[in-house]
Enzyme design. Sequence first.
Site, mmCIF file in Angstrom:
data_model
loop_
_atom_site.group_PDB
_atom_site.id
_atom_site.type_symbol
_atom_site.label_atom_id
_atom_site.label_comp_id
_atom_site.label_asym_id
_atom_site.label_seq_id
_atom_site.Cartn_x
_atom_site.Cartn_y
_atom_site.Cartn_z
ATOM 1 C CD GLU A 171 -46.950 -49.455 17.031
ATOM 2 O OE1 GLU A 171 -47.280 -50.413 17.886
ATOM 3 O OE2 GLU A 171 -47.694 -48.555 17.227
ATOM 4 C CB SER A 172 -44.424 -55.561 15.470
ATOM 5 O OG SER A 172 -43.892 -55.355 14.149
#
Length: 271
Positions: A171-172
Amino acid sequence: MKDTLLCRCWPLLLGLLLGAADATPFRQAPKAVSALQRGQQVERSGQIGQAIAHYCTAAKLGNPEAYYRIGRLLVRRNARQANAYLAMAMRLGNPQAARYYNNKVGNAPLGHCGAGGGGGAPFIRPDTPFNMERYLARQTPAKQRLATLIRQAAQRHRVDPKLALAIAIAESNLDSGAISPKNAQGVMQLIPATQQRFGVTRPFDAEQNIRGAMTYLKWLEGQFGRDWVRISAAYNAGENAVTRYGGIPPYQETQEYVQRVLYYGGHPRPH
């Protein structure tokens, strides 16, 4: 008369636009210039993943050269993904990107910078298993702290820590300040609707963001069992889509996302 004037002025306007595009690199923020330099250094030593991580830093600041360099490095790994970065580089005025753009294939969604994961997430290499512990050991102290918080929260919520960390990396790439084009926020990239569902009022507070994500993952486990494929697909596309299609929805973004999560978590890819 107006048409004649426009025709006469067009070459001048075009020259001004091209001149502005050519001048863009000289107006870049010092952080972008520094990231490009660091990326070039590690690229020369063969550390492609780390090079892309640095180029992503510059790309997030709108640097055309950074998008071009990422695209060039991805050409032999994923032509469609390379095209996405090269197309952005061309759109921002980089004249070199057109040399590498492959007209025979389409463009993948630009998505997060790097190989699909935010902040220069590691490449998927089918011939080499991903070693999460080794990868985390090379990260900054701040990212290692986030990884520890994720492990601890996963254990409290009885969520598989490897799944939680794999999702965080996909995701990040453990960036607590990350914001996606769809306004997903924080280290676990929660969209506003999911934040509201699970009581997250400060999405950039890492502990609260992680707590909300673990609650959501536990809820998804209640819906789909301990099926990483359906859980990760639902995390990306929503549980309704997974229920409707009986598994991974036919969205390329979601299909690639599930592969990344399984790869980072040490599971085989879905067929």
